[in-house]
Scaffold this motif. Structure first.
Motif, PDB file in Angstrom:
ATOM      1  N   ILE A 188      23.787 -20.268-115.116  1.00  0.00           N
ATOM      2  CA  ILE A 188      23.251 -21.684-113.760  1.00  0.00           C
ATOM      3  C   ILE A 188      24.163 -21.788-112.900  1.00  0.00           C
ATOM      4  N   LEU A 189      25.321 -22.102-113.876  1.00  0.00           N
ATOM      5  CA  LEU A 189      27.406 -22.301-112.855  1.00  0.00           C
ATOM      6  C   LEU A 189      27.190 -20.639-112.185  1.00  0.00           C
ATOM      7  N   VAL A 190      26.991 -19.730-112.475  1.00  0.00           N
ATOM      8  CA  VAL A 190      27.107 -18.073-111.210  1.00  0.00           C
ATOM      9  C   VAL A 190      25.708 -18.677-110.130  1.00  0.00           C
ATOM     10  N   LEU A 191      24.602 -19.265-110.891  1.00  0.00           N
ATOM     11  CA  LEU A 191      23.697 -19.142-109.435  1.00  0.00           C
ATOM     12  C   LEU A 191      23.902 -20.525-108.699  1.00  0.00           C
ATOM     13  N   TYR A 192      25.104 -21.904-109.240  1.00  0.00           N
ATOM     14  CA  TYR A 192      25.417 -22.446-108.440  1.00  0.00           C
ATOM     15  C   TYR A 192      26.459 -21.800-106.897  1.00  0.00           C
ATOM     16  N   PHE A 193      26.814 -21.166-107.564  1.00  0.00           N
ATOM     17  CA  PHE A 193      28.295 -20.703-107.181  1.00  0.00           C
ATOM     18  C   PHE A 193      26.939 -19.939-105.469  1.00  0.00           C
ATOM     19  N   LEU A 194      26.569 -18.680-106.781  1.00  0.00           N
ATOM     20  CA  LEU A 194      25.739 -18.162-105.771  1.00  0.00           C
ATOM     21  C   LEU A 194      25.159 -18.432-104.157  1.00  0.00           C
ATOM     22  N   PHE A 195      24.776 -19.423-104.880  1.00  0.00           N
ATOM     23  CA  PHE A 195      23.343 -20.852-104.079  1.00  0.00           C
ATOM     24  C   PHE A 195      24.677 -20.809-103.126  1.00  0.00           C
ATOM     25  N   ALA A 196      25.676 -21.889-103.105  1.00  0.00           N
ATOM     26  CA  ALA A 196      27.059 -22.172-102.656  1.00  0.00           C
ATOM     27  C   ALA A 196      27.420 -21.139-101.143  1.00  0.00           C
ATOM     28  N   SER A 197      27.426 -20.343-102.131  1.00  0.00           N
ATOM     29  CA  SER A 197      27.510 -19.173-100.809  1.00  0.00           C
ATOM     30  C   SER A 197      27.171 -19.080 -99.807  1.00  0.00           C
ATOM     31  N   LEU A 198      25.973 -18.979-100.221  1.00  0.00           N
ATOM     32  CA  LEU A 198      24.830 -18.501 -99.733  1.00  0.00           C
ATOM     33  C   LEU A 198      25.248 -19.385 -98.198  1.00  0.00           C
ATOM     34  N   ILE A 199      24.659 -20.571 -98.752  1.00  0.00           N
ATOM     35  CA  ILE A 199      25.409 -22.531 -98.110  1.00  0.00           C
ATOM     36  C   ILE A 199      26.500 -21.886 -97.090  1.00  0.00           C
ATOM     37  N   GLY A 200      27.460 -20.867 -97.278  1.00  0.00           N
ATOM     38  CA  GLY A 200      28.954 -21.283 -96.638  1.00  0.00           C
ATOM     39  C   GLY A 200      28.561 -20.322 -95.170  1.00  0.00           C
ATOM     40  N   TRP A 201      27.817 -19.461 -96.590  1.00  0.00           N
ATOM     41  CA  TRP A 201      28.090 -17.797 -95.043  1.00  0.00           C
ATOM     42  C   TRP A 201      26.713 -17.765 -94.047  1.00  0.00           C
ATOM     43  N   ALA A 202      25.389 -18.711 -94.655  1.00  0.00           N
ATOM     44  CA  ALA A 202      25.043 -18.969 -93.320  1.00  0.00           C
ATOM     45  C   ALA A 202      25.351 -19.724 -92.343  1.00  0.00           C
ATOM     46  N   MET A 203      25.931 -20.633 -92.761  1.00  0.00           N
ATOM     47  CA  MET A 203      26.769 -21.709 -91.952  1.00  0.00           C
ATOM     48  C   MET A 203      27.381 -20.924 -90.946  1.00  0.00           C
ATOM     49  N   ARG A 204      28.332 -20.535 -91.851  1.00  0.00           N
ATOM     50  CA  ARG A 204      29.860 -20.188 -90.728  1.00  0.00           C
ATOM     51  C   ARG A 204      29.194 -18.723 -89.868  1.00  0.00           C
ATOM     52  N   ARG A 205      27.806 -17.826 -89.932  1.00  0.00           N
ATOM     53  CA  ARG A 205      26.676 -17.355 -89.454  1.00  0.00           C
ATOM     54  C   ARG A 205      26.415 -18.131 -87.816  1.00  0.00           C
ATOM     55  N   LEU A 206      25.931 -19.376 -87.961  1.00  0.00           N
ATOM     56  CA  LEU A 206      25.623 -20.156 -87.069  1.00  0.00           C
ATOM     57  C   LEU A 206      26.646 -20.957 -86.854  1.00  0.00           C
ATOM     58  N   GLU A 207      28.003 -20.759 -87.193  1.00  0.00           N
ATOM     59  CA  GLU A 207      29.241 -21.655 -86.276  1.00  0.00           C
ATOM     60  C   GLU A 207      29.521 -20.759 -85.521  1.00  0.00           C
ATOM     61  N   ARG A 208      29.549 -19.328 -85.177  1.00  0.00           N
ATOM     62  CA  ARG A 208      29.932 -18.351 -84.388  1.00  0.00           C
ATOM     63  C   ARG A 208      28.736 -18.338 -83.498  1.00  0.00           C
ATOM     64  N   ARG A 209      27.706 -18.481 -83.730  1.00  0.00           N
ATOM     65  CA  ARG A 209      26.790 -18.373 -82.922  1.00  0.00           C
ATOM     66  C   ARG A 209      26.719 -20.052 -81.727  1.00  0.00           C
ATOM     67  N   VAL A 210      26.560 -20.507 -82.048  1.00  0.00           N
ATOM     68  CA  VAL A 210      26.687 -22.156 -81.899  1.00  0.00           C
ATOM     69  C   VAL A 210      27.914 -22.139 -80.744  1.00  0.00           C
ATOM     70  N   THR A 211      29.465 -21.543 -81.127  1.00  0.00           N
ATOM     71  CA  THR A 211      30.849 -21.755 -80.575  1.00  0.00           C
ATOM     72  C   THR A 211      30.754 -19.900 -79.569  1.00  0.00           C
ATOM     73  N   ARG A 212      30.022 -19.221 -79.695  1.00  0.00           N
ATOM     74  CA  ARG A 212      30.205 -18.402 -78.378  1.00  0.00           C
ATOM     75  C   ARG A 212      30.042 -18.597 -77.288  1.00  0.00           C
ATOM     76  N   GLY A 213      31.300 -18.198 -76.648  1.00  0.00           N
ATOM     77  CA  GLY A 213      31.645 -18.676 -75.413  1.00  0.00           C
ATOM     78  C   GLY A 213      32.745 -19.625 -75.129  1.00  0.00           C
ATOM     79  N   LEU A 214      33.110 -20.484 -76.174  1.00  0.00           N
ATOM     80  CA  LEU A 214      34.177 -21.877 -76.105  1.00  0.00           C
ATOM     81  C   LEU A 214      35.335 -21.495 -76.196  1.00  0.00           C
ATOM     82  N   ASP A 215      35.394 -19.924 -77.022  1.00  0.00           N
ATOM     83  CA  ASP A 215      36.742 -19.649 -77.549  1.00  0.00           C
ATOM     84  C   ASP A 215      38.140 -19.911 -76.669  1.00  0.00           C
ATOM     85  N   GLY A 216      38.470 -20.653 -77.182  1.00  0.00           N
ATOM     86  CA  GLY A 216      39.879 -20.879 -77.173  1.00  0.00           C
ATOM     87  C   GLY A 216      39.598 -22.036 -75.794  1.00  0.00           C
ATOM     88  N   VAL A 217      39.019 -23.173 -76.266  1.00  0.00           N
ATOM     89  CA  VAL A 217      37.968 -24.201 -75.229  1.00  0.00           C
ATOM     90  C   VAL A 217      38.611 -25.319 -76.164  1.00  0.00           C
TER      91      VAL A 217
END
Lengths: 219, 261
Positions: A188-217
């Motif tokens: 379960i240690l590995v599983l929790y870590f995998l789940f958390a990594s998945l969340i982190g990855w998904a959030m980073r993708r989402l962040e990139r999406r919503v900040t598109r065009g806001l670079d340098g702002v």
């Protein structure tokens, strides 16, 4: 010789429950966070008061106690929930209270000159919020939302108290039956870590999406 | 003499213990180009912000297009205006800001079409066609799809002017629109404003430190100091033969600082 395959299967069943709780809890948390976060910046005091009471109550008491209330006490008021419903409700409202403050903070962080531009363009309060403030506040919220979602994932372990078979619960079962602590808890240690990594990855993708065009702002 | 489009009567504005405007009165004729000059802190910008309803007033009355701005009739009496009244009155007025205040998350085109689509319910095609005309006018037709962060300061300010024009207000307020620009970018913005002044019958109020531009642009110049009009008149007189010692001192200081008049 222990049949690990079967036991690992049990833990994977638990992982499905944990994933379900996390996804549904997060969905409720997002709704609660925006409702309460917007309530906090409302110009109507009853809404502000309601939002404040909700946030302070759920941040100020433990998730453990909240879960017990939802599952064991609400039935006395005639509201009986399935364990999964109770878990989603308690976790979603709990994390939603923290995230509501994130929503509020991000809304207030949008520069005042943006609101003045909206006034000069004669947008109504609702139009300002939807079209100008929230789109700029969202990129500010996402990093902390990612933290909140991971907290929610880890918080799901508490639902074993109301007989939900999440992966921590299943690991306990496996440990009791096999006498091995290492294998189930390493799993379960590995599983929790995998789940958390998945969340982190998904959030980073989402962040990139919503900040598109806001670079340098903004940094 | 047509009825004034703006009528400011005994306007008072205080910020805490500080009195910024103290019993200020003046009228603006429809189509008039007015330059407000004076030292910083003299209250010129506050007047524009009050006209745009970005500040509240502490006393007095303002009439815009024949209606009270901060008051509305209730029976025989005038009561403070509510948000709905302010919303209705803001249709008459547009503003261009010192720091442009473009929406960073929207393209130049979307910055311009947002308000016409939301406040007037214009269909996108119509709003975009009009936006392209305006961008053409300010020389930014090729930047319609650009994001504000990709523009120079002068381009941002020209886009902001186009955005304010899209709602076709009868009164346009320019608040130190070139103060945040690098010197070499000032000219392109002033050119756009000169064309605008020449080609439209819009009423314009301009707060500026560009005395040369105020001279060319304005029909009338108001010199402010400490929340009051010290002197007013046609630019030729104010800039060449000011009668008040405070105006003379201010203009001397400005010229000494290297601005041409």
């Amino acid at each position: 010789m222990i049949d690990w395959q079967g036991y690992i299967g049990l833990i994977l069943d638990g992982a499905a429950v944990t994933a379900e709780l996390t996804v549904m809890g997060a969905a409720l948390a997002v709704v609660a966070a925006f409702a309460a976060g917007l309530g906090r910046v409302s110009r109507y005091w009853p809404l502000r008061a309601l939002a404040t009471v909700y946030i302070e109550f759920f941040r100020g008491t433990s998730i453990f106690v909240q879960l017990f209330w939802v599952y064991f006490v609400l039935p006395f008021a005639g509201i009986t929930l399935q364990p999964l419903q109770a878990g989603v409700l308690a976790l979603g409202l709990n994390v939603g209270a923290y995230a509501a403050e994130v929503v509020r903070g991000a809304i207030l962080a949008v520069p005042r000159d943006q609101i003045e531009a909206c006034v000069a363009l004669n947008l109504t309060r609702g139009q300002r919020m939807r079209n100008v403030i929230l789109p700029q506040a969202l990129p500010l919220m996402l990093p902390t939302f990612g933290n909140n979602a991971i907290e929610l994932l880890k918080g799901t372990a508490v639902v074993s108290l109301i007989s939900l078979k999440d992966m921590t619960f299943q690991a306990q079962v496996v440990r009791a039956q096999t006498g091995s602590t290492l294998i189930p808890f390493a799993t379960i240690l590995v599983l929790y870590f995998l789940f958390a990594s998945l969340i982190g990855w998904a959030m980073r993708r989402l962040e990139r999406r919503v900040t598109r065009g806001l670079d340098g702002v903004r940094a | 003499m047509p009825a004034p489009i703006i009528r400011i009567d005994n306007l008072r504005k205080t910020f805490g213990a500080l009195t910024v405007l103290d019993g200020l009165s003046f009228d603006v004729a429809p189509g008039e180009k007015l330059a407000l000059i004076g030292p910083s802190g003299s209250g010129k910008t506050t007047i524009l912000r009050i006209l745009m309803t970005l500040e509240s007033i502490s006393g007095g009355h303002i009439e815009v297009c024949g209606e009270q701005l901060y008051h509305m009739p209730k029976g025989a009496a005038l009561v403070p205006a509510d948000e709905a009244h302010l919303h209705r009155m803001r249709r008459h007025i547009g503003m261009v800001f010192q720091h442009f205040n473009l929406f960073p998350h929207k393209s130049v085109l979307d910055n311009i079409t947002l308000a016409p689509m939301l406040t007037k319910g214009e269909p996108r095609a119509k709003a975009e066609a009009r936006a392209m005309e305006l961008l053409d006018m300010v020389g930014l037709a090729d930047k319609a799809r650009a994001m504000p962060a990709q523009l120079s300061g002068g381009q941002k300010q020209r886009a902001a002017i186009a955005r304010a024009l899209a709602l076709q207000p009868r009164i346009m307020l320019f608040d130190e629109v070139t103060s945040a620009l690098d010197p070499e970018l000032v000219e392109e913005v002033l050119l756009v404003m000169k064309r605008l002044a020449a080609e439209t019958d819009m009423t314009m109020l301009l707060v500026t430190h560009e005395m040369g531009f105020a001279h060319e642009f304005a029909d009338r110049v108001l010199f402010f100091d400490r929340g009051q009009i010290v002197e007013q008149g046609p630019p030729d007189r104010i800039f060449t033969a000011p009668s008040e010692p405070r105006t003379q001192a201010f203009l001397r200081k400005i010229i000494a600082a290297g601005h041409r008049v």
